[in-house]
Design an enzyme around this catalytic site. Sequence first.
Site, PDB file in Angstrom:
ATOM      1  N   HIS A   1      -1.997  12.388  -2.590  1.00 50.28           N
ATOM      2  CA  HIS A   1      -0.680  11.340  -1.967  1.00 50.28           C
ATOM      3  C   HIS A   1      -1.015  10.138  -3.267  1.00 50.28           C
ATOM      4  CE1 HIS A   1      -0.715   7.610  -0.033  1.00 50.28           C
ATOM      5  NE2 HIS A   1      -1.110   7.934   1.313  1.00 50.28           N
TER       6      HIS A   1
ATOM      7  N   ALA B   1       0.668  -1.173   0.166  1.00 49.76           N
ATOM      8  CA  ALA B   1      -0.195  -0.438   0.150  1.00 49.76           C
ATOM      9  C   ALA B   1       0.594   0.903   0.132  1.00 49.76           C
ATOM     10  CB  ALA B   1      -0.502   0.118   1.501  1.00 49.76           C
ATOM     11  N   CYS B   2       0.288   2.085   0.938  1.00 54.53           N
ATOM     12  CA  CYS B   2       1.397   3.623   0.879  1.00 54.53           C
ATOM     13  C   CYS B   2       2.833   3.661   1.348  1.00 54.53           C
ATOM     14  CB  CYS B   2       0.698   4.675   2.035  1.00 54.53           C
ATOM     15  SG  CYS B   2      -0.969   4.015   1.684  1.00 54.53           S
ATOM     16  N   ALA B   3       3.245   2.273   1.719  1.00 59.41           N
ATOM     17  CA  ALA B   3       3.935   2.384   2.307  1.00 59.41           C
ATOM     18  C   ALA B   3       5.670   1.467   1.021  1.00 59.41           C
ATOM     19  CB  ALA B   3       4.579   1.183   4.231  1.00 59.41           C
TER      20      ALA B   3
END
Length: 434
Positions: A400, A219-221
């Site tokens: 993002h 995901a975002c990592a």
Amino acid sequence: MAFPPWRELLLKSPFRRVRYFSSYSFGETLPPPSTVSPRRVVVTGLGMVTPLGCGVEATWKRLVEGKSGIRALSYEDLKMDAFDRDTQLYTFEQLTSKVAATVPSGTAPGEFNEELWHNPKEHRAIARFIAYALCAADEALKDANWLPNEPEQREMTGVSIGGGTGSISDILDAAQMIYEKRLRRLSPFFIPRILINMASGHVSMKYGFQGPNHAAVTACATGAHSIGDAARMIQFGDADVMVAGGTESSIDALSIAGFCRSRALTTKYNSCPQEASRPFDVDRDGFVIGEGSGVLVLEELEHAKKRGAKIYAEFRGYGMSGDAYHITQPHIDGKGAVLAMTRALKQSNLHPCQVDYVNAHATSTPLGDAIEAKGIKTVFSEHATLGNLAISSTKGAIGHLLGAAGAVEAIFAVLSIEKNLMHRKLYFHRELHL
């Protein structure tokens, strides 16, 4: 003498070869695995495709000028070409968030050239997220002046590029084919287009890199994990050079609808898109979805020095964690962020007071930003609260980028170090205090 449980399990195996190896006892005859002496890792190349522009120079220039890559969405942005216009318009109207940070496309300097990187006729197996990675990797490798021809050099060069979701728009189009009973027209390149590891795969194939080939999906990592994992591959001797980063292209109907349903996206600023992403601002209400790619060339220090490469920065530490709490919400005490930062600092052999700048993840969500701020305060204590630590999030300018976020923001951090300059904060009205 009784066998230990692990050996009993092996002896019960029907495979003769496993039964044979079960007679070995730890430490009896074989030496321990070889240890690798610590190898230092440096950054020698940068490449990026972002909502601020295509290329490091264009993106950085617009960032420090205070420009924004966020704009209003239109129904054409939803990538619903397989659907009739009424369905496209209906879907668009149903979305509660109508802002996004899109990569500017065109042939002018600083724009993403569709014909060069994403021409459907020439690149049928390449989805947009793969094209972004190829473009960013090409810039990074040229910047590092690392385009090896020798087999030994290619064997010691690897790729670690991950993504968050792959090509959701291709999946949506394929589902429509099933509904319309046109499945025989499904492209034979459908699977290679949607697999996240194909970004890393296409980069390796283009340049003939035969070292580790890796694709994190966290995901975002993702972007940060891809860089950290690549650095460890160099530290452990698996490679001398790694092309590392993240890529994402999730501005499509289904992705936006999904994030809208989870109430993660901003909805208050549809009429003023450039003010919609406001990390650490008290009036934040959700993140702005973005797209792009960030790629770094990481290199073993002595290898870089020997060939006279430009060194931007040194990779010092990497920390990972999970707060084991919730699928989307971090724990209120910020323990997950605290563990990751603490572990990175420990590996770096630096004291928190030696850190000058933190490029925060801060996505502009009400809960996430507050908890991250609490985590930073816990780790850096008075160094942060007394104003000695500079903290910012570049998501105010680029939104993002999901799987690409960590990589793009790592490049911003590297440039801040190199140029001794931090970008200005955008649309920061009332600050959330540590």
